[in-house]
Design an enzyme around this catalytic site. Sequence first.
Site: not given
Lengths: 607, 248
Positions: A236, A256
Amino acid sequence: MAQYETHEYDVLVIGAGGAGLRAAIEASSAGVSVGLVCKSLLGKAHTVMAEGGIAAALANVDERDGWKVHFADTMRGGQYLNNWRMAELHAKEAPERVRELEGWGALFDRTDDGRILQRNFGGHQFPRLAHVGDRTGLEMIRALQDHGIHQGVDVHMECTVVALTKDGDRVSGAFGYEREKGRFKMFPAKAIVLATGGIGRAYKITSNSWEYTGDGHALAYHAGAELIDMEFVQFHPTGMVWPPSVQGILVTEGVRGEGGILKNGEGRRFMFDDIPELYRLQTADNEEEGWRYTQGDREARRPPELLTRDHVARCIVREVQEGRGSPHGGVFLDIAWIREKLPNAAEHIRRKLPSMYHQFKELANIDITEEPMEVGPTTHYAMGGVRVDSDSQMTCVPGLFSAGECGAGLHGANRLGGNSLSDLLVFGKRAGEYAAQFAKENDSVLLDEDQVRSIADWALKPLENQAGGGGGNPYQVQYDLQEIMQKLVGIARSEEGISSALSEIVGLRQRSEGVAAIGNREYNSGWHTALDLYNLLTSAEAIALAALERKASIGAHSRDDYPDKEEPDTKKYNTVIRKGGDGEMLVSREEISEMRGDLQKIIEEIG
Amino acid sequence: MATAKFKVWRGDTDSSGFVDYETDVSEGMVVLDAVHQIQAEQANDLAVRWNCKAGKCGSCSAEVNGHPKLMCMTRLDDLPLDKPVTIEPMRAFPLVKDLVTDVSWNYQVKKKIKKFSPRPPDFEDGTWEMQQEDIDRVQEFRKCIECFLCQDVCHVLRDHHLHDNFVGPRHYVYTASLEMHPLDTEDRLGDLKETDGIGYCNITKCCTKVCPEHITITDNAIIPLKERVVDQFYDPLKKLFRIFKPKE
Ligand SMILES: Cc1cc2nc3c(=O)[nH]c(=O)nc-3n(C[C@H](O)[C@H](O)[C@H](O)COP(=O)(O)OP(=O)(O)OC[C@H]3O[C@@H](n4cnc5c(N)ncnc54)[C@H](O)[C@@H]3O)c2cc1C
Ligand code: SF4
Ligand code: SF4
Ligand code: FES
């Protein structure tokens, strides 16, 4: 002969995360007796940690969404190495599985017209993730747990399965120990569902807990099932990097999704520098458009921060390696900047990302509404795993099923965020349903006392090693393995590195056989760690062997010595791991079957 | 590198007490890191529960310097390190070994609380219309990570051991999340009064103070539940009114 208790069921589910709970609920509603075993307390499995959301094409926020788009997104994200039938079932059934949770008490965040709200996430074309702030996993596991406890399922908490038994070709049961007193338990069962999660503890930097030692992978492998695509380990892009003690803890992609941007040590937004061809048309080419996308502008394209995880992780590694990292070897993830855009930004961030706010405030002394976070890649998810039939989730071993993260097929070379929670529900349900059916259609199994005895003897060995006076520290062997995997079979791989990891693993296996557990059988973490090593080493070897086999850089698997995405004259294939006749681990390739015409057409139309 | 001293509770039901350890500490370390380090280097068989290491699973509850805490969210630099840090298991539950206690009672209690029963769906696809403001209140309760720290401090359990007559703050939060769920149709007020012992709570608010999820247990869950119980059982007019009024 070691003593053990016996608990017999029609269906035994190993693992009480989202997949295991959903399987147990389904099996029990089919009217068979069901046992559920888990290593921790109920409700503490990994699923509880999931943050961002569950992907399902409910089309509540954008009516252009539908199962076809979700299917196409999942396939593109997986570089078309996915099992296309699983991707089809998943996209079609996820909405129903999410709605069902609402009927069991889950309360997702709402749209203005009172429906389930959905958010943007990497690789998903439309806002698709049903969520509750950034604690979606908690909501999901609690809904399943609180519903499940009233379904007549027999739960064995804090009980670890160490081996499966067989009756001829068929799986016949599972053997384990309960943590509290260290007593053994034998679970004869007509059908067994493995829902044990992932392998993250094979690496040093990981978002995964102590539970993720690849148990299901190893149990299945030793019982004669196949593992596929083990080389695809998801790193990740955003784990915490500072302070050292929190290294690896996840920072949700939701940051994000809500408009957070990535900047390097020079303060530059570097994600625009490299946009893969496959995604060029779907990606914003300027910052303004990217921002509009995160705020729900349907004409805008997604910002490059929301490209797939494999790509974002590689871009971060590039920045750091080329000397443009942040002070502690990561990059900056900035959500505070949205102050420039929103009047009440701080409050907005705290409401949308409460646990991230909390996590940074308490663990790193950082107020994310004011300052950027420092982030870097962390080992997160196993795309590879136990090979199953796409519809029934049964392995090649009759009666043995697998679902959730320890199963494989849906995600191909890279998983999209949010597609795991939906995977658990869709295939957990299917595994439970077909396991119950198998149990109904087949006779009882015969238990072989010799098998049970030899497992029990093996399990007691670390305690005896201590009595014998020799033996190493099991924790040390685990650390050494983690260092090796991180360094040699991590984000950037090469033949030389992987080969030396494989030979190191041989040495570690020898050491693991001699490790000693001090103390007695009561809740003895050292003993547990010693036994876990067996599975951890099996999984690590499978990852390394598959990584050596795939001579290309695709999805989450990157080979410095083979930078191209495809090998010359090679069709798309899965790597397959199975146990050879002499107990040695074998790897081979199997071509992926051609996609059904109608699905092929969807891909061509949607892209 | 700096070191710090710890007194860690060791032992099982036969005998137990503090054992002294000393280990290195580095920047940002939390209590759970120190416990893990001690476990890996000096006491391999030390029993401790944990999973997420990020305050999300509620496994690592213990009493640090006498305060109920999640070990993974308690930073060493917030503690005075000039004297030993004490780490003990939760005291309201029976000891299993070292820092691990038997919390199975909580799971039994929860199972006895009547389950969620929704009204029929509003839409054909099996879903309901709910506005965000209608669920804000319940979402607060659903943040609970079942760490049981609130159970640990509540004097009704800790000092008076009324486990058979009192379900504890965690389960009032759970009951509140069901009772105030906009879709739920079940009635749990009778149980709250009779078997769940809500009357024993004298609103000391100790539970609210320790909740790592900052759930306002007393004001938002317990007091409103107490009011509903009073309305239903002690106020004849309101009782009559309730019979004719659909449930909120
Ligand atoms: C921090 C974090 C955030 C995430 N966020 C998201 C997200 O937003 N969206 C998304 O889709 N995915 C997310 N993921 C991924 C997702 O949460 C996991 O992939 C998923 O929860 C795995 O579920 P599972 O049911 O397969 O396994 P788990 O939930 O991990 O459960 C595994 C179970 O198996 C048991 N078990 C294991 N071995 C044994 C054994 N030997 N004997 C008995 N029991 C055993 C364990 O005790 C546990 O109960 C996230 C993951 C992490 C770590
Ligand atoms: S407020 Fe009530 S439930 Fe909470 S600690 Fe005090 S007596 Fe216990
Ligand atoms: S209410 Fe708070 S203190 Fe009590 S169990 Fe839940 S999270 Fe823990
Ligand atoms: S380890 Fe999960 S809350 Fe501490």
